[in-house]
Design a protein around this motif. Sequence first.
Motif, PDB file in Angstrom:
ATOM      1  N   THR A   1       0.801  -1.357  -0.053  1.00 59.91           N
ATOM      2  CA  THR A   1       0.081   0.161   0.082  1.00 59.91           C
ATOM      3  C   THR A   1       0.698   1.216   0.060  1.00 59.91           C
ATOM      4  OG1 THR A   1      -1.777  -1.113   1.278  1.00 59.91           O
ATOM      5  CG2 THR A   1      -1.751   1.373   1.167  1.00 59.91           C
TER       6      THR A   1
ATOM      7  N   GLU B   1      -6.370   3.815   2.205  1.00 56.51           N
ATOM      8  CA  GLU B   1      -7.436   4.055   1.791  1.00 56.51           C
ATOM      9  C   GLU B   1      -7.990   5.203   3.025  1.00 56.51           C
ATOM     10  OE1 GLU B   1     -10.039   0.673  -0.113  1.00 56.51           O
ATOM     11  OE2 GLU B   1     -11.032   1.953   1.048  1.00 56.51           O
TER      12      GLU B   1
ATOM     13  N   VAL C   1      -7.978   9.110   1.848  1.00 55.20           N
ATOM     14  CA  VAL C   1      -8.990   9.851   0.968  1.00 55.20           C
ATOM     15  C   VAL C   1     -10.289   9.522   1.595  1.00 55.20           C
ATOM     16  CG1 VAL C   1      -7.387   9.380  -0.868  1.00 55.20           C
ATOM     17  CG2 VAL C   1      -9.335   7.718  -0.388  1.00 55.20           C
ATOM     18  N   LYS C   2     -10.296   9.040   2.979  1.00 57.38           N
ATOM     19  CA  LYS C   2     -11.803   8.917   3.580  1.00 57.38           C
ATOM     20  C   LYS C   2     -12.534  10.152   3.524  1.00 57.38           C
ATOM     21  CE  LYS C   2     -11.643   8.291   7.787  1.00 57.38           C
ATOM     22  NZ  LYS C   2     -11.361   7.936   9.059  1.00 57.38           N
TER      23      LYS C   2
ATOM     24  N   LYS D   1     -16.718   4.824 -10.538  1.00 62.84           N
ATOM     25  CA  LYS D   1     -15.951   3.826 -10.358  1.00 62.84           C
ATOM     26  C   LYS D   1     -15.978   3.046 -11.615  1.00 62.84           C
ATOM     27  CE  LYS D   1     -18.130   2.946  -5.766  1.00 62.84           C
ATOM     28  NZ  LYS D   1     -18.463   1.981  -4.809  1.00 62.84           N
TER      29      LYS D   1
ATOM     30  N   GLU E   1     -11.546   4.379  -8.139  1.00 61.91           N
ATOM     31  CA  GLU E   1     -12.780   5.371  -7.634  1.00 61.91           C
ATOM     32  C   GLU E   1     -12.553   6.781  -7.525  1.00 61.91           C
ATOM     33  OE1 GLU E   1     -14.326   2.060  -4.689  1.00 61.91           O
ATOM     34  OE2 GLU E   1     -14.963   4.124  -4.246  1.00 61.91           O
TER      35      GLU E   1
ATOM     36  N   LYS F   1      -8.942   6.740  -5.486  1.00 60.92           N
ATOM     37  CA  LYS F   1      -8.502   5.266  -5.147  1.00 60.92           C
ATOM     38  C   LYS F   1      -8.205   4.375  -6.042  1.00 60.92           C
ATOM     39  CE  LYS F   1     -12.058   4.727  -1.886  1.00 60.92           C
ATOM     40  NZ  LYS F   1     -13.113   3.965  -1.180  1.00 60.92           N
TER      41      LYS F   1
ATOM     42  N   THR G   1      -6.506   0.509  -6.929  1.00 58.82           N
ATOM     43  CA  THR G   1      -5.921  -0.833  -6.600  1.00 58.82           C
ATOM     44  C   THR G   1      -5.482  -1.394  -8.014  1.00 58.82           C
ATOM     45  OG1 THR G   1      -7.566  -0.850  -4.771  1.00 58.82           O
ATOM     46  CG2 THR G   1      -6.103  -3.145  -5.537  1.00 58.82           C
TER      47      THR G   1
ATOM     48  N   CYS H   1       0.623   3.257 -10.112  1.00 62.02           N
ATOM     49  CA  CYS H   1      -0.049   3.654  -8.859  1.00 62.02           C
ATOM     50  C   CYS H   1       0.581   5.181  -8.610  1.00 62.02           C
ATOM     51  CB  CYS H   1       0.182   2.860  -7.627  1.00 62.02           C
ATOM     52  SG  CYS H   1      -0.506   1.376  -7.958  1.00 62.02           S
TER      53      CYS H   1
ATOM     54  N   ALA I   1      -5.168   7.288  -2.911  1.00 62.04           N
ATOM     55  CA  ALA I   1      -4.873   6.141  -2.086  1.00 62.04           C
ATOM     56  C   ALA I   1      -4.657   5.017  -3.057  1.00 62.04           C
ATOM     57  CB  ALA I   1      -6.011   5.614  -1.177  1.00 62.04           C
TER      58      ALA I   1
ATOM     59  N   ARG J   1      -2.638   1.030  -3.917  1.00 60.64           N
ATOM     60  CA  ARG J   1      -2.269  -0.322  -3.156  1.00 60.64           C
ATOM     61  C   ARG J   1      -1.981  -0.997  -4.803  1.00 60.64           C
ATOM     62  NH1 ARG J   1      -6.448  -4.329  -0.329  1.00 60.64           N
ATOM     63  NH2 ARG J   1      -4.889  -6.122  -0.254  1.00 60.64           N
TER      64      ARG J   1
END
Lengths: 269, 172, 789
Positions: free
Chosen positions: C167, C171, C174-175, C186, C301, C314, C316, C336, C350, C352
């Motif tokens: 990571t 996450e 960006v919560k 998304k 996202e 976000k 991944t 990333c 965020a 990962r």
Amino acid sequence: MIPAAFNYQRASSVDEASRLLGQAEDAKILAGGHSLIPLMRLRLAQPSMLVDINGLDGELGYIRRDNGTLRIGALTRHYQIETSADVQRSLPLLAEVAAEVGDMQVRSMGTIGGVLAHADPAGDFCTLALMLDATISTNKRSIPARDFFQGLFTTPLGSDELVTEVSFPVASGPHKYIKFRRRMSDWAIVGVGAQRMDDGQWRVGITNAAMTPVRASGVEQALASGASPSEAARQSSQGLDPASDLRGSAEYKTHLAQVLTQRAIEGAA
Amino acid sequence: MADRVPVGVNVNGTNYARDVEPRDLLVYFLREDLGLTGTHVGCDTSQCGACTVLIDGRPVKSCTMFAVQANGRQITTVEGLATNGELTPLQEAFWNEHGLQCGFCTPGFLMTATALLQSNPSPTEEQIRKGLEGNLCRCTGYANIVRAVQSASKAMSAGAGVATPEPVLGRA
Amino acid sequence: MAISQMIGARIHRREDPHLITGGGRYVEDLVRPGTLAMAVVRSPHAHARIKRIDATAAQAIPGVVAVLTAADFKPLLTGTHPVAPAFVAQKQTVPQRFPIADEEAVFQGEPVAVVIADNRKLATDGAQAVDVEYEPLPAVMDLFKALEPDSPRAHLGQVDNLAWDLTYAPEDTVKDAFVQAEVVVKERILQQRLAPVPIEPRGVVAEFNSFEDQLTITMATQNPHFIRLFVSGALGMPETKVRVISHDVGGGFGSKISPYPEDYLVAATAKLLKRPVRWIETRTESIQTTTHGRGQVFDVELAARRDGSLLALKVTQYLDAGAYVGTFGAFQPVACLLSGGAYKWPGGIAARTIGVLTNRVPTDPYRGAGRPEATHLVERMIDKLAQEIGMDPAAVRQKNFIRPEEFPFTNNFGLVYDSGNYNGSLERALELAGYADFRQRQERARKEGRYLGIGLSTWIEICGFGPSAATAPATGGMALVESAQVRVHPTGSAQVIVGTHAHGQGHDTTFAQIAADTLGLPYESIEIRHGDTAEGAAFGYGTYGSRSLAVGGMAVRTAGKQIVAKAHKIAANMLEAAADDVVFDQGRFHVKGNPGNAKSMGEVAFAAYGAGLPEGTDHGLEATSYFDPPNFVWPFGAHICEVEVDPATGEVQLQKYVAVDDCGNVINPLVVEGQLHGGIAQGIAQALFEEVAYDPDTGQLMSGSLAEYLVPTANEIPTPVLDRTVTPTPSNELGVKGIGEAGTIAASAAVINAIVDALQPLGISHVDMPASPDRLWKQIREAQEGVRA
């Protein structure tokens, strides 16, 4: 890759070629070689003997207009068909299709006899032969096209039999061949040919949508009874059995056949 | 299995007589028996065209032909294009238009384009691209190869020299 | 005085005359009598136990000299296939790799035995005759299934299939932004595996000289010195006893960077048999076993406001590492770190990365290496957002661009962008593309039932690898600086030996342009050399990652300036003046204000070998410089693609392609354009044509030749309209960035965005690559049925 070793014979006549073929059970004709040699390079084909007939231009390399028939020797190369004034006048559909086979380099070597004998359902000439009721002659007999394409890569040719000539009816009226592919040089994913014959009847053929080329008789009959191109095209799925593969699902190819059928008839000029 | 077969060919104006195995592909015969390494092998299935040579003036993929089939024929490879060190207009055009980067596909393109211009001296852009459909390039994106063929075509019809490359900014 | 005469010149390349006359020297062209040929027996299974290898029939073929297996190579090779930390310093399951399988084969094509024979024909016959008994095992093919606890393992006995799970920013980061967001879009975005397909496959020739214990390897590679490092280490030989030579290389695109099994096997065999050994890859082997590019899935996202302001992202990344982690397999997670693209994300990003082991050949860098993936995902998401909020895609970009005055700009991951003018290139591209009236044309076409679309890709990237502080940890200790050695000979000709290794990029020409201006010597008198580890004493780091100019070209520059500095002292001495009173102007040294009395660099060069040199100056005129860049460089640009989609067939026609790119100062515009043409072609190819396809159950490669793996022809790739803006980098004196990968980095997003734009009326908001006709047709039909229902 490098092909496996084989015995090599040059034939100096059709009869000699036939005789040489009898010398080994898995002997194969070497003409253009553009179906055979790639298979041999991948070692998917390992014939113990090749009979080279490329020296038989005299006997087998010709294009002749004989009244209502266009006779083409088996060893005629695609580029010769493409550029022949006789073909362009007598059966322009054939010349146009020849220009679309493979690429310029393939057209230097590939022969119409080879394409027919190989009986690949993706072979555009096979579709034309079938839809135009061509006659395929060998050193032993004459076979109507409708009896020639028996299955995937399967013809009635005997082990010592070679294609010597194909004859087409002449037809210089409206025609179109649509070869749908991803890259210009590819085989057809699906191809459709449409030709209105001199007697007004349409001939329609479909490439690479079954184990053999398909004559779209349902489409032809619909056109003969006055259906519009889009109505007639709905009959195109008869006799189709396309493979689901990297190029598309069977469903897609069946749909494509219909679209191309309509477009080929509408676009025929 | 196979006995060696005698083969006589004329390559770039010189006659050669050799004994070959039937399975010797023409491309390897040219490269290894005759030492003409300008013709390249880039694939197994006759797609890439890097092996293109001229046989009696026609472009052929030499990886899809056995050397024995070339018996009695006249072959031109990329080494045979320039005469006495003088480049052909097409070679000049490839140079001026930056029609090559790594150069591996280039001999094949030169041979195919040479044949194309011989049979169609003033091709449209569409005809050029169609004519080159049997040759793959990974470096150039074809843009400057097409320009090179167009430039050569102009030069050959003008009769002398090669046109100065135009600036490409904003050019479609 | 810095005057540019050659820098910036649009000149044709000096490499070309021998390449256009058949005089190239690719590895297969090297002919040495007595060389044995090697053919490799490879596993036909994606995963299998190797029960038994019977070489009897092969050995019986006259001309077959040896059949070797793992048992023969184990005593000869250790520590092969290093795995660099790259962008994932901490990995989890990293299978040990040996160049030839012993008891288990883990990807289709993995070497199982090698046959050595008098010539390639017999070696191929021998390889076919080796009888191997396999017990097929379940093949791990699906990235997500591979991560399930009860999944078969890619290697027997392996704890799991998780190569890494890292990571970069959790996450949590960006919560808040996602809570506050007015709109969230998304998507799951696929990056299919690609085969690099350089037209020249790989090849290795090795010869061991037992008198001197010297191994000479000739091969197609992008970095001879690294191969020397790896192979010498594996053979337990000092680097000084291994020479790697690479003359002309027919393309690489990243696939000729890492060491391959054959590099080790050919070298070890040559040493074992004390005969030269040669292996040339077939195209089938190339598609099967040369490392693949991409091979990733991204879950993304995006949080934003309805007015188009970006908040947070976000990301991944699921990365298909293959059966082993490639030497630079962990490079692609850079996607990333670049996922924010050209924009500001005040609410954070965020990210990962999850590396997954599968039973396929490893993935490794392929033109762009992580940056096409980053651009594709962010540019797709921007368009998704634009579609969602009904805002013009260009306007969304312009609203969120990092502004020119904000450079140097530190991104969400601490990377510092050097310079940029993102809206500058976009404005020019919009103009060239006729964007303003496109929407009207699109509307008119829609009424006729035609689907036109336009797609933007405002790309940025990180290249010029790179600063030692960042790159040394990433490689496992070797900083990716670059070297150049310049020697000026007594009669004024100069030789520059550089550590990069062009394989089509034209360095022989462009570096000579730099050297000519720097040294003040005629361009024609300067020779550039590269590719032979025995030439020059410096270590060379190779050509990849759009680094050669920004790092290598700069090394040429700094070495040249060292020469000029020394020559300056000698010239001052010759002019009997103080050094401070002497200037160097366009190749000549003279006392300020007295240009009539000058010494040319050539004259000074001759004097450098004579008597009467100034105190403290030694003889000769040569310099070695290693350039350590202070930062990466960050080119950028805007690509715009216009398409028409035929809904009946799913076929996509490319109507127009515009690219306005900025790589800072340009050394040779002709070379830059060529790199863009080629890069764009490969991006278009990914968007529409190429995919390495496997049977999902058996793991069999289905696209094993160029008949099924669709490298486009000249008929599928239009000529792009190119233009440029010039925003130099402050990071190096030449103000240069990189451009080799830019086209590929930008293009796939431009094409896919255009297709989605065309199909918007059908409610389609995403299309995956390759957007082949059959897939597109299916998607269109499902959308049409959905619309009707």
